[in-house]
Write an enzyme that holds these catalytic residues in place. Structure first.
Site, PDB file in Angstrom:
ATOM      1  N   VAL A  72     -36.578  -7.931  -8.810  1.00 33.72           N
ATOM      2  CA  VAL A  72     -37.064  -7.356 -10.060  1.00 33.72           C
ATOM      3  C   VAL A  72     -38.550  -7.657 -10.221  1.00 33.72           C
ATOM      4  CG1 VAL A  72     -36.933  -7.651 -12.570  1.00 33.72           C
ATOM      5  CG2 VAL A  72     -34.836  -7.514 -11.239  1.00 33.72           C
ATOM      6  N   CYS A  73     -39.320  -6.654 -10.654  1.00 30.56           N
ATOM      7  CA  CYS A  73     -40.711  -6.919 -11.030  1.00 30.56           C
ATOM      8  C   CYS A  73     -41.032  -6.118 -12.281  1.00 30.56           C
ATOM      9  CB  CYS A  73     -41.665  -6.590  -9.893  1.00 30.56           C
ATOM     10  SG  CYS A  73     -41.823  -4.833  -9.568  1.00 30.56           S
ATOM     11  N   ALA A  74     -42.318  -6.016 -12.618  1.00 31.72           N
ATOM     12  CA  ALA A  74     -42.684  -5.369 -13.882  1.00 31.72           C
ATOM     13  C   ALA A  74     -42.354  -3.876 -13.872  1.00 31.72           C
ATOM     14  CB  ALA A  74     -44.163  -5.588 -14.180  1.00 31.72           C
TER      15      ALA A  74
END
Lengths: 375, 75
Positions: A72-74
């Site tokens: 998961v990232c931004a």
């Protein structure tokens, strides 16, 4: 190994059903500490993507082989990069489509129960931000309460139930998220109701919602009784739906109470907050199910993922309803305040119609947790 | 502020600004300064955190016409 995409909805389902999931969150540490995906069955580990550019060997040992893994990232770009690297190293992983942006915007509709004459009550749980909104559907008509800016979700849901949205209501002027109320009302020709004391500065037309007003949905007459209940804001108004549900807005939550300071008037409004919680709400039936506009911690979720509890239970269990000494209450509510939500002043101005940021900017203003309560 | 090299990372989305910055700084000598221009809002916090974790020093940052500018001294 191939990299799969996982949607925010799939993660929401796992949180609600308490299915195991390992999240490798590759955002920077401060963003991670501020706000992340939470759930009882969620195991999460943070390593910024920029520390993995030379290789993922070090993080490999932290990733369990027996669990499903999502990176998961931004926004998703960095998570795809890291997921690809893990995949090349022989691991089967997914990435979150749309990143935390998508997580923040995902709404999960959950049926709360039936009202009389076949009417239904739905809650829209925004797991990523802790916002709760509602739809009452009765005989081909619908009312939306405290809607988020993801207006399509409500429009499509109403359409799928073959209901026409005729009323849109907000319990107060929100400071933590951008209301979709005005937009929905414009698109459907519905009436947009706002508490007038919160709407003194709004730049658009609305219907004044005051204590004692009754809004009727559908021919079979599901009534929404407005109950003036100031404290979080000066206009805050609760709704009693079909004598069964108490929509408490940001006044009373399951495990906490509202904060009175987001318009800069904590000292002035703390007395109203106490009056509402300790007097006005006391006069209501203990049987009412309290449905707030937020949850703060994942433990507040019921088994089916919904958020709501009987008023009588809250009077017994909620710490904020059990502070006998008024001075102590005042100190707790005004002295103990968590950081204010991201961009809360701009959000208030947007909800008043004073500014109209584009959708990218709106998204950015809302990022992070809601922080509307004191515990 | 003076710099030894300028990296144009405008229009690039995360993670590319950092990927390019890392590559560019590898080509500099210790003590030299890299100037980075980026438009991705996420680059701001990420470049600061990346500089710290890589032992570099973020000397200054500025915002001009929606372009973020960073000056990073190689550590």
């Amino acid at each position: 190994m191939s990299v799969k995409e996982m949607t925010a909805k799939e993660i929401a389902q796992k949180v609600i059903k308490k299915e195991d999931l390992f999240i490798l969150d590759v955002r920077n540490q401060s963003d991670f500490n501020d706000w992340k995906i939470e759930g009882e069955s969620i195991e999460i580990f943070n390593t910024p993507y920029f520390d993995l550019l030379d290789g993922v060997e070090e993080v490999m040992e932290r990733i369990p082989v027996e669990k499903e893994v999502v990176v998961v990232c931004a926004k998703e770009g960095s998570s795809i990069l890291v997921a690809d690297m893990l995949s090349e190293a022989g691991r089967s992983v997914s990435y979150l489509k749309g990143g935390m942006k998508a997580w923040s915007e995902h709404l999960e509709p959950i049926k709360l129960g039936d009202l009389h004459d076949g009417a239904e009550m739905y809650q829209f749980v925004r797991l990523g931000k802790g916002c709760l909104s509602y739809m009452v559907i009765s005989n081909g008509e619908a009312a939306v309460i405290d809607s988020t800016r993801m207006t399509d979700v409500y429009l499509e849901f109403a359409a799928s139930k073959e209901a026409k949205i005729t009323h849109v209501l907000d319990t107060h002027l929100h400071a933590d998220h951008i209301s979709g109320g005005r937009q929905i009302a414009e698109q459907t020709n519905a009436t947009y109701w706002l508490p007038p004391k919160d709407a003194t500065e709004v730049t658009f037309a609305y219907q004044a919602l005051e204590g004692g007003n009754v809004v009727t949905i559908g021919n079979t007459a599901i009534d929404i009784h407005a109950l003036y209940s100031p404290g979080h804001t000066i206009g805050s108004t609760s709704f009693v739906v079909d004598e069964k549900y108490l929509l408490s807005g940001d006044i009373l939550f399951i495990d906490s109470i509202g904060r009175p300071d987001l318009a800069g008037l904590a000292e002035d409004w703390v007395g109203d907050l106490r009056e509402t919680l300790y007097n006005r709400y006391r006069q209501l039936s203990d049987e009412l199910i309290v449905l707030p506009s937020h949850f703060m911690i994942i433990e507040e979720l019921n088994e089916n993922g919904s958020v709501g509890k009987q008023l009588g239970t809250l009077f017994a269990e909620n710490h904020g309803l059990n502070i006998k000494d008024e001075k102590e209450f005042r100190a707790m509510v005004t002295g103990n305040l968590p950081p204010q939500p991201n961009a809360y002043q701009e959000i208030r101005e947007t909800n008043m119609g004073k500014m109209t940021p584009d959708s990218e900017k709106q998204r950015e203003m809302e990022i992070g947790p809601n922080r509307c309560a004191v515990r | 502020m003076n710099s030894d090299k300028v990296l144009d990372a405008r229009g690039l989305a995360c993670p590319m600004p950092i990927v390019k910055t890392k590559k560019a700084i590898n080509e500099l000598e210790t003590g030299q300064v890299l100037e980075v221009h980026a438009t991705d809002k996420g680059a701001k916090a990420d470049l600061a955190a990346w500089s710290r974790s890589g032992g570099h020093e973020l000397l200054e940052s500025a915002e001009e016409n929606d372009v973020f500018k960073f000056w990073i001294k190689k550590g």
